[in-house]
Design a protein around this motif. Structure first.
Motif, PDB file in Angstrom:
ATOM      1  N   ALA A   1       0.856  -1.187   0.000  1.00  0.00           N
ATOM      2  CA  ALA A   1       0.000   0.000   0.000  1.00  0.00           C
ATOM      3  C   ALA A   1       0.890   1.233   0.000  1.00  0.00           C
ATOM      4  O   ALA A   1       1.737   1.387   0.870  1.00  0.00           O
ATOM      5  CB  ALA A   1      -0.918   0.003   1.207  1.00  0.00           C
TER       6      ALA A   1
ATOM      7  N   THR B   1      -1.538   7.358   0.733  1.00  0.00           N
ATOM      8  CA  THR B   1      -2.570   8.304   0.310  1.00  0.00           C
ATOM      9  C   THR B   1      -3.160   8.856   1.606  1.00  0.00           C
ATOM     10  O   THR B   1      -3.042   8.230   2.670  1.00  0.00           O
ATOM     11  CB  THR B   1      -3.697   7.663  -0.531  1.00  0.00           C
ATOM     12  OG1 THR B   1      -4.433   6.751   0.292  1.00  0.00           O
ATOM     13  CG2 THR B   1      -3.154   6.945  -1.767  1.00  0.00           C
TER      14      THR B   1
ATOM     15  N   ASN C   1      -6.284   9.030   2.377  1.00  0.00           N
ATOM     16  CA  ASN C   1      -7.331   8.105   2.831  1.00  0.00           C
ATOM     17  C   ASN C   1      -6.745   6.901   3.553  1.00  0.00           C
ATOM     18  O   ASN C   1      -7.260   6.476   4.586  1.00  0.00           O
ATOM     19  CB  ASN C   1      -8.183   7.624   1.656  1.00  0.00           C
ATOM     20  CG  ASN C   1      -9.258   8.604   1.286  1.00  0.00           C
ATOM     21  OD1 ASN C   1      -9.544   9.536   2.020  1.00  0.00           O
ATOM     22  ND2 ASN C   1      -9.869   8.403   0.136  1.00  0.00           N
ATOM     23  N   ARG C   2      -5.673   6.325   3.005  1.00  0.00           N
ATOM     24  CA  ARG C   2      -5.057   5.168   3.652  1.00  0.00           C
ATOM     25  C   ARG C   2      -4.444   5.552   5.000  1.00  0.00           C
ATOM     26  O   ARG C   2      -4.547   4.799   5.962  1.00  0.00           O
ATOM     27  CB  ARG C   2      -4.003   4.552   2.735  1.00  0.00           C
ATOM     28  CG  ARG C   2      -4.628   3.826   1.567  1.00  0.00           C
ATOM     29  CD  ARG C   2      -3.574   3.234   0.681  1.00  0.00           C
ATOM     30  NE  ARG C   2      -4.201   2.630  -0.484  1.00  0.00           N
ATOM     31  CZ  ARG C   2      -3.596   2.472  -1.636  1.00  0.00           C
ATOM     32  NH1 ARG C   2      -2.332   2.861  -1.790  1.00  0.00           N
ATOM     33  NH2 ARG C   2      -4.229   1.927  -2.649  1.00  0.00           N
ATOM     34  N   TYR C   3      -3.812   6.709   5.043  1.00  0.00           N
ATOM     35  CA  TYR C   3      -3.243   7.167   6.311  1.00  0.00           C
ATOM     36  C   TYR C   3      -4.354   7.355   7.355  1.00  0.00           C
ATOM     37  O   TYR C   3      -4.231   6.902   8.495  1.00  0.00           O
ATOM     38  CB  TYR C   3      -2.458   8.469   6.124  1.00  0.00           C
ATOM     39  CG  TYR C   3      -2.124   9.121   7.432  1.00  0.00           C
ATOM     40  CD1 TYR C   3      -1.187   8.549   8.293  1.00  0.00           C
ATOM     41  CD2 TYR C   3      -2.768  10.287   7.842  1.00  0.00           C
ATOM     42  CE1 TYR C   3      -0.893   9.128   9.521  1.00  0.00           C
ATOM     43  CE2 TYR C   3      -2.471  10.864   9.055  1.00  0.00           C
ATOM     44  CZ  TYR C   3      -1.541  10.282   9.891  1.00  0.00           C
ATOM     45  OH  TYR C   3      -1.257  10.851  11.104  1.00  0.00           O
TER      46      TYR C   3
ATOM     47  N   ALA D   1      -7.261   5.988   7.461  1.00  0.00           N
ATOM     48  CA  ALA D   1      -7.812   4.675   7.807  1.00  0.00           C
ATOM     49  C   ALA D   1      -6.893   3.945   8.779  1.00  0.00           C
ATOM     50  O   ALA D   1      -7.357   3.378   9.777  1.00  0.00           O
ATOM     51  CB  ALA D   1      -8.028   3.849   6.537  1.00  0.00           C
ATOM     52  N   LEU D   2      -5.593   3.952   8.507  1.00  0.00           N
ATOM     53  CA  LEU D   2      -4.638   3.278   9.386  1.00  0.00           C
ATOM     54  C   LEU D   2      -4.606   3.945  10.765  1.00  0.00           C
ATOM     55  O   LEU D   2      -4.554   3.262  11.797  1.00  0.00           O
ATOM     56  CB  LEU D   2      -3.254   3.274   8.747  1.00  0.00           C
ATOM     57  CG  LEU D   2      -2.189   2.398   9.402  1.00  0.00           C
ATOM     58  CD1 LEU D   2      -2.639   0.942   9.481  1.00  0.00           C
ATOM     59  CD2 LEU D   2      -0.877   2.507   8.641  1.00  0.00           C
TER      60      LEU D   2
ATOM     61  N   HIS E   1     -12.630   1.180   1.060  1.00  0.00           N
ATOM     62  CA  HIS E   1     -11.650   0.716   0.071  1.00  0.00           C
ATOM     63  C   HIS E   1     -10.229   0.847   0.619  1.00  0.00           C
ATOM     64  O   HIS E   1      -9.393  -0.043   0.415  1.00  0.00           O
ATOM     65  CB  HIS E   1     -11.789   1.484  -1.243  1.00  0.00           C
ATOM     66  CG  HIS E   1     -13.031   1.161  -1.997  1.00  0.00           C
ATOM     67  ND1 HIS E   1     -13.308  -0.083  -2.514  1.00  0.00           N
ATOM     68  CD2 HIS E   1     -14.091   1.927  -2.322  1.00  0.00           C
ATOM     69  CE1 HIS E   1     -14.484  -0.080  -3.117  1.00  0.00           C
ATOM     70  NE2 HIS E   1     -14.982   1.144  -3.009  1.00  0.00           N
ATOM     71  N   ALA E   2      -9.957   1.937   1.315  1.00  0.00           N
ATOM     72  CA  ALA E   2      -8.636   2.131   1.920  1.00  0.00           C
ATOM     73  C   ALA E   2      -8.361   1.044   2.956  1.00  0.00           C
ATOM     74  O   ALA E   2      -7.254   0.496   3.011  1.00  0.00           O
ATOM     75  CB  ALA E   2      -8.539   3.517   2.552  1.00  0.00           C
TER      76      ALA E   2
ATOM     77  N   ASP F   1      -7.454  -2.109   1.196  1.00  0.00           N
ATOM     78  CA  ASP F   1      -6.067  -2.022   0.716  1.00  0.00           C
ATOM     79  C   ASP F   1      -5.078  -2.285   1.849  1.00  0.00           C
ATOM     80  O   ASP F   1      -4.073  -2.974   1.656  1.00  0.00           O
ATOM     81  CB  ASP F   1      -5.787  -0.647   0.112  1.00  0.00           C
ATOM     82  CG  ASP F   1      -6.557  -0.388  -1.175  1.00  0.00           C
ATOM     83  OD1 ASP F   1      -7.059  -1.353  -1.792  1.00  0.00           O
ATOM     84  OD2 ASP F   1      -6.654   0.801  -1.552  1.00  0.00           O
ATOM     85  N   LEU F   2      -5.357  -1.732   3.026  1.00  0.00           N
ATOM     86  CA  LEU F   2      -4.482  -1.929   4.178  1.00  0.00           C
ATOM     87  C   LEU F   2      -4.463  -3.389   4.604  1.00  0.00           C
ATOM     88  O   LEU F   2      -3.419  -3.940   4.959  1.00  0.00           O
ATOM     89  CB  LEU F   2      -4.921  -1.047   5.350  1.00  0.00           C
ATOM     90  CG  LEU F   2      -4.852   0.458   5.126  1.00  0.00           C
ATOM     91  CD1 LEU F   2      -5.429   1.187   6.327  1.00  0.00           C
ATOM     92  CD2 LEU F   2      -3.439   0.909   4.835  1.00  0.00           C
TER      93      LEU F   2
ATOM     94  N   TRP G   1       4.082   7.212   7.443  1.00  0.00           N
ATOM     95  CA  TRP G   1       3.012   7.959   6.798  1.00  0.00           C
ATOM     96  C   TRP G   1       2.648   9.215   7.592  1.00  0.00           C
ATOM     97  O   TRP G   1       2.153  10.174   7.017  1.00  0.00           O
ATOM     98  CB  TRP G   1       1.797   7.079   6.598  1.00  0.00           C
ATOM     99  CG  TRP G   1       1.943   6.078   5.484  1.00  0.00           C
ATOM    100  CD1 TRP G   1       3.030   5.887   4.677  1.00  0.00           C
ATOM    101  CD2 TRP G   1       0.971   5.139   5.062  1.00  0.00           C
ATOM    102  NE1 TRP G   1       2.782   4.876   3.784  1.00  0.00           N
ATOM    103  CE2 TRP G   1       1.518   4.404   3.995  1.00  0.00           C
ATOM    104  CE3 TRP G   1      -0.313   4.828   5.482  1.00  0.00           C
ATOM    105  CZ2 TRP G   1       0.831   3.390   3.336  1.00  0.00           C
ATOM    106  CZ3 TRP G   1      -1.001   3.812   4.832  1.00  0.00           C
ATOM    107  CH2 TRP G   1      -0.439   3.105   3.766  1.00  0.00           C
TER     108      TRP G   1
END
Length: 99
Positions: free
Chosen positions: A4, A7, A9-11, A13-14, A51-52, A55-56, A89
């Motif tokens: 991953a 992004t 969004n991913r940050y 989410a994490l 979705h994020a 992906d994680l 991140w």
């Protein structure tokens, strides 16, 4: 296992997983399985955030704890691989927010 890339969004989410705000509904307690907020979070979870989270999970940064069931589903936790990613991140996010 996929990787991953950062992004926002991913940050986010994490970070939410790290703070214990995310659960995974297995469909037993509510009709639709998938990621959701734990009880007490009032905002609606967006598809982008779901979705994020997917992906994680595919990148082995988060995992679903099937041994502990919350009111709204299973706890989602950050993995040992997810901790250093979150730290890295965080630096990128500070730069992103500062720009």
């Amino acid at each position: 296992m996929s990787t991953a890339k950062f992004t926002v969004n991913r940050y986010q989410a994490l970070a939410a997983v790290s703070q214990g705000k995310i659960c995974y509904n297995n469909g037993l307690l509510e009709p639709a399985p998938g990621y959701d907020w734990v009880t007490g979070e009032t905002s609606q979870m967006t598809d982008d955030l779901r979705h994020a989270l997917r992906d994680l999970w595919a990148a082995d940064l988060i995992d679903i704890d099937t041994h502990h069931l919350f009111e709204r589903g299973h706890q989602v936790r950050i993995t040992t691989r997810g901790y250093p990613t979150l730290r890295a991140w965080s630096v990128l996010a500070r730069r992103e927010y500062a720009a």
